[in-house]
Design a protein around this motif. Sequence first.
Motif, PDB file in Angstrom:
ATOM      1  N   UNK A  21      11.075 -10.661  -6.521  1.00 59.08           N
ATOM      2  CA  UNK A  21      11.844 -10.712  -5.283  1.00 59.08           C
ATOM      3  C   UNK A  21      13.239 -11.259  -5.588  1.00 59.08           C
ATOM      4  N   UNK A  22      14.282 -10.524  -5.148  1.00 62.17           N
ATOM      5  CA  UNK A  22      15.651 -10.960  -5.398  1.00 62.17           C
ATOM      6  C   UNK A  22      16.425 -11.205  -4.105  1.00 62.17           C
ATOM      7  N   UNK A  23      15.926 -10.693  -2.976  1.00 59.28           N
ATOM      8  CA  UNK A  23      16.629 -10.887  -1.715  1.00 59.28           C
ATOM      9  C   UNK A  23      15.638 -10.791  -0.568  1.00 59.28           C
ATOM     10  N   UNK A  24      15.834 -11.597   0.456  1.00 55.87           N
ATOM     11  CA  UNK A  24      14.986 -11.618   1.649  1.00 55.87           C
ATOM     12  C   UNK A  24      15.882 -11.472   2.873  1.00 55.87           C
ATOM     13  N   UNK A  25      15.480 -10.679   3.843  1.00 56.68           N
ATOM     14  CA  UNK A  25      16.287 -10.537   5.048  1.00 56.68           C
ATOM     15  C   UNK A  25      15.581  -9.725   6.111  1.00 56.68           C
ATOM     16  N   UNK A  26      16.365  -9.267   7.098  1.00 51.99           N
ATOM     17  CA  UNK A  26      15.804  -8.487   8.204  1.00 51.99           C
ATOM     18  C   UNK A  26      16.356  -7.068   8.248  1.00 51.99           C
ATOM     19  N   UNK A  27      17.556  -6.860   7.710  1.00 54.60           N
ATOM     20  CA  UNK A  27      18.238  -5.568   7.780  1.00 54.60           C
ATOM     21  C   UNK A  27      17.879  -4.722   6.565  1.00 54.60           C
ATOM     22  N   UNK A  28      17.137  -3.645   6.799  1.00 50.57           N
ATOM     23  CA  UNK A  28      16.671  -2.795   5.701  1.00 50.57           C
ATOM     24  C   UNK A  28      17.848  -2.214   4.924  1.00 50.57           C
ATOM     25  N   UNK A  75       8.916 -15.152   5.498  1.00 53.11           N
ATOM     26  CA  UNK A  75       8.027 -15.182   6.654  1.00 53.11           C
ATOM     27  C   UNK A  75       7.408 -13.797   6.851  1.00 53.11           C
ATOM     28  N   UNK A  76       6.286 -13.753   7.542  1.00 50.82           N
ATOM     29  CA  UNK A  76       5.664 -12.464   7.855  1.00 50.82           C
ATOM     30  C   UNK A  76       6.668 -11.598   8.617  1.00 50.82           C
ATOM     31  N   UNK A  77       6.817 -10.349   8.180  1.00 52.06           N
ATOM     32  CA  UNK A  77       7.760  -9.436   8.821  1.00 52.06           C
ATOM     33  C   UNK A  77       9.108  -9.355   8.148  1.00 52.06           C
ATOM     34  N   UNK A  78       9.408 -10.283   7.224  1.00 54.64           N
ATOM     35  CA  UNK A  78      10.668 -10.224   6.485  1.00 54.64           C
ATOM     36  C   UNK A  78      10.694  -9.006   5.570  1.00 54.64           C
ATOM     37  N   UNK A  79      11.875  -8.458   5.343  1.00 55.89           N
ATOM     38  CA  UNK A  79      12.044  -7.369   4.390  1.00 55.89           C
ATOM     39  C   UNK A  79      12.386  -7.972   3.041  1.00 55.89           C
ATOM     40  N   UNK A  80      11.647  -7.589   2.019  1.00 56.96           N
ATOM     41  CA  UNK A  80      11.834  -8.121   0.679  1.00 56.96           C
ATOM     42  C   UNK A  80      12.439  -7.051  -0.216  1.00 56.96           C
ATOM     43  N   UNK A  81      13.430  -7.433  -1.001  1.00 57.54           N
ATOM     44  CA  UNK A  81      13.980  -6.552  -2.021  1.00 57.54           C
ATOM     45  C   UNK A  81      13.509  -7.022  -3.378  1.00 57.54           C
ATOM     46  N   UNK A  82      12.784  -6.171  -4.100  1.00 58.39           N
ATOM     47  CA  UNK A  82      12.234  -6.533  -5.403  1.00 58.39           C
ATOM     48  C   UNK A  82      12.862  -5.659  -6.480  1.00 58.39           C
ATOM     49  N   UNK A  83      13.270  -6.260  -7.595  1.00 55.96           N
ATOM     50  CA  UNK A  83      13.759  -5.525  -8.748  1.00 55.96           C
ATOM     51  C   UNK A  83      12.854  -5.841  -9.928  1.00 55.96           C
ATOM     52  N   UNK A 114      20.988  -3.258   4.672  1.00 55.81           N
ATOM     53  CA  UNK A 114      21.745  -4.274   3.942  1.00 55.81           C
ATOM     54  C   UNK A 114      21.020  -4.704   2.676  1.00 55.81           C
ATOM     55  N   UNK A 115      19.717  -4.877   2.780  1.00 51.11           N
ATOM     56  CA  UNK A 115      18.937  -5.273   1.601  1.00 51.11           C
ATOM     57  C   UNK A 115      18.922  -4.152   0.575  1.00 51.11           C
ATOM     58  N   UNK A 116      18.811  -2.904   1.027  1.00 48.08           N
ATOM     59  CA  UNK A 116      18.825  -1.769   0.103  1.00 48.08           C
ATOM     60  C   UNK A 116      20.152  -1.694  -0.642  1.00 48.08           C
ATOM     61  N   UNK A 117      21.265  -1.928   0.064  1.00 46.11           N
ATOM     62  CA  UNK A 117      22.576  -1.902  -0.595  1.00 46.11           C
ATOM     63  C   UNK A 117      22.690  -3.023  -1.632  1.00 46.11           C
ATOM     64  N   UNK A 118      22.205  -4.200  -1.273  1.00 48.91           N
ATOM     65  CA  UNK A 118      22.245  -5.323  -2.212  1.00 48.91           C
ATOM     66  C   UNK A 118      21.463  -5.024  -3.474  1.00 48.91           C
ATOM     67  N   UNK A 119      20.287  -4.457  -3.289  1.00 54.47           N
ATOM     68  CA  UNK A 119      19.438  -4.113  -4.437  1.00 54.47           C
ATOM     69  C   UNK A 119      20.133  -3.066  -5.309  1.00 54.47           C
ATOM     70  N   UNK A 120      20.703  -2.032  -4.699  1.00 56.45           N
ATOM     71  CA  UNK A 120      21.393  -0.992  -5.457  1.00 56.45           C
ATOM     72  C   UNK A 120      22.566  -1.572  -6.247  1.00 56.45           C
ATOM     73  N   UNK A 123      12.003  -1.951  -5.235  1.00 61.47           N
ATOM     74  CA  UNK A 123      11.190  -1.591  -4.078  1.00 61.47           C
ATOM     75  C   UNK A 123      11.577  -2.469  -2.896  1.00 61.47           C
ATOM     76  N   UNK A 124      11.563  -1.885  -1.715  1.00 61.25           N
ATOM     77  CA  UNK A 124      11.689  -2.644  -0.477  1.00 61.25           C
ATOM     78  C   UNK A 124      10.318  -2.685   0.183  1.00 61.25           C
ATOM     79  N   UNK A 125       9.892  -3.861   0.583  1.00 61.71           N
ATOM     80  CA  UNK A 125       8.581  -4.026   1.209  1.00 61.71           C
ATOM     81  C   UNK A 125       8.697  -5.022   2.354  1.00 61.71           C
ATOM     82  N   UNK A 126       7.728  -4.975   3.251  1.00 59.31           N
ATOM     83  CA  UNK A 126       7.689  -5.899   4.377  1.00 59.31           C
ATOM     84  C   UNK A 126       6.629  -6.961   4.095  1.00 59.31           C
ATOM     85  N   UNK A 127       6.999  -8.227   4.169  1.00 57.87           N
ATOM     86  CA  UNK A 127       6.062  -9.322   3.901  1.00 57.87           C
ATOM     87  C   UNK A 127       4.947  -9.329   4.944  1.00 57.87           C
TER      88      UNK A 127
END
Length: 595
Positions: free
Chosen positions: A523-530, A511-519, A532-538, A495-499
């Motif tokens: 949580x496995x990755x934190x960033x700003x680019x939706x 931080x508030x507003x960060x995009x979180x990648x959860x598997x 990029x995080x989605x590709x990393x998770x996949x 799942x991708x969610x916004x903190x």
Amino acid sequence: MSGNEGRLLDATTLRAWCATALDALGRAREEIDSINVYPVADGDTGTNLYLTTEAAFRAVEAVFEAYQEDADAASAPALKGVARAMAHGALVGARGNSGTILAQLLRGAAQVLVEASGEAVDGVVLAAALRRAVEAAYKAVAHPVEGTVLTVASAAAGACPAAEADCRVVARAAYDAARDALERTPAQLAALGRAGVVDAGGRGFVAVLAALVAALGGEPFAGGPAARPERWQPRHPEPPRGGGSGDGDVARPGDAGGDAASGEGVARGGDVGRRGSGDVACQDTGEWDGSGPGYEVIYLLDAEDDAVARLRARLDALGESLVVVGGDGLWHVHVHVDDAGAAVEAGIEAGRPHRVRITHFASDAARPAPASGERVPRAIVAVVPGEGLAELYAEAGAATVPARPGELPGSGELVDAVRRAHAHEVVLLPNDADLHHTAAAAARDARHLGVRVAVIPTRSAVQGVAALAVHEAERRFDEDVVAMTSAAGATRYAELAVAEHRSWTSVGICQAGDVLGLIDGDVVVIGQDVAAIARTVLDRMLAAGGEMVTLVLGEECPTTLADELERHVRAHHLAVDTVVYAGGRDAALLLVGVE
């Protein structure tokens, strides 16, 4: 009970009170439902009190869970924070007339606990909290009626010794007075006297006080409703059921399913007690006769105090059973009216209404309950976040229960969905790890109704999709459950969610507003680019293999993301197919499933 042996009320004891009250109401729920004849004989009071308390308990548990995750935390959260959470949870989760009043009682008590200094309060403060609770509840009800929960609560508060410092003594005095007052309610309210029962809301409040005494180590809550006086038994062979939602919107066993006027209420049929602005007759075979308002309207409202004062006056002129509770900008509105649109419009003029629920009494009463012979062999009931996913599940033949952000359904709602499915066998898909205990409780309750229920431990809606894909109604029930469980278990989810706020995670601070990648929930990755995080998770998920990727895009997801991810999978992961669904409103930013 905490280390003070019940003399004081602290955060841990308040938590124990909420947990014990939920247990007490869960055990007494059917009994309370069966004696519910006022203000509408629809047999929902126990269920609504349970759901309201469940919402309060969940909010309190969330505070303790967040506190335990804080590495700098001491032994327990502050009493003030726990009290606020209890009041807020009950307010937003209040169900029906009785639940709305209970929410205001809890809110009034919480106000005193928040105002008190220190990490624990004594009996003097507890007595003041119970008195404030009653004052708040009376102010919330447009036309208070004696012989109801208000009378029982008032007697409890009035019996509290003002100068007693031991919380156990205060709680026991309140409980004993409430029991005595409850026994007098049939003589105070004609509807109760005719039916030969005590007030259902009052009976529920006695259970809540019994839980308080138990949490403080002073005995009362003994574990169930078995030891009730004979005079508390309803005179009717069956509990009143059906039509109105005067005390909520949970169908009774055998009631008809379907959507109410707003698409969110619960349609009911069967026996309905006569409704009116005064006493309510409890009838064995009566139907709603149109003598009272045709709709129940409930909503949460963001509004200022002065606007709510005007709203009260307008709604009071429109209908009856008006209860408005809350404060600090958030209110819970409950009213019975003939013009549901006007009641909602009044809320729009006052502020921003949301979570609007409308139940049409008349159409519910006209719809006959299905006969037992009409039950379907098997049904699927699934908790689903997002309108798009709900449509997908419905197309696959599943009955859906909505899961809105921050508002998971309670066990009563799941039981209601099982009832409305009207099947001999039901497969329940919770689709959330936090719902597994709730689903198990619902399954236990449904089994008492003669329905065979199996809970598949799905932790995400994409696992539910995988389970639905292999469902075959023609198979034996056990074989079907095994196949669905196996398919769900073979599906990894992300799942991708916004903190929402700054917090610790397994990969660092977000931080508030960060995009979180959860598997699988971590949580496995934190960033700003939706993207990029989605590709990393996949990539991380597919590194372990996979043949099918399921993407569910929420309403806030970038419109180009689906095409980007499909191209990425084709370019970097050979022989992997991708299927995309629109999650719609209330769905997560992005859900990913890999089979």
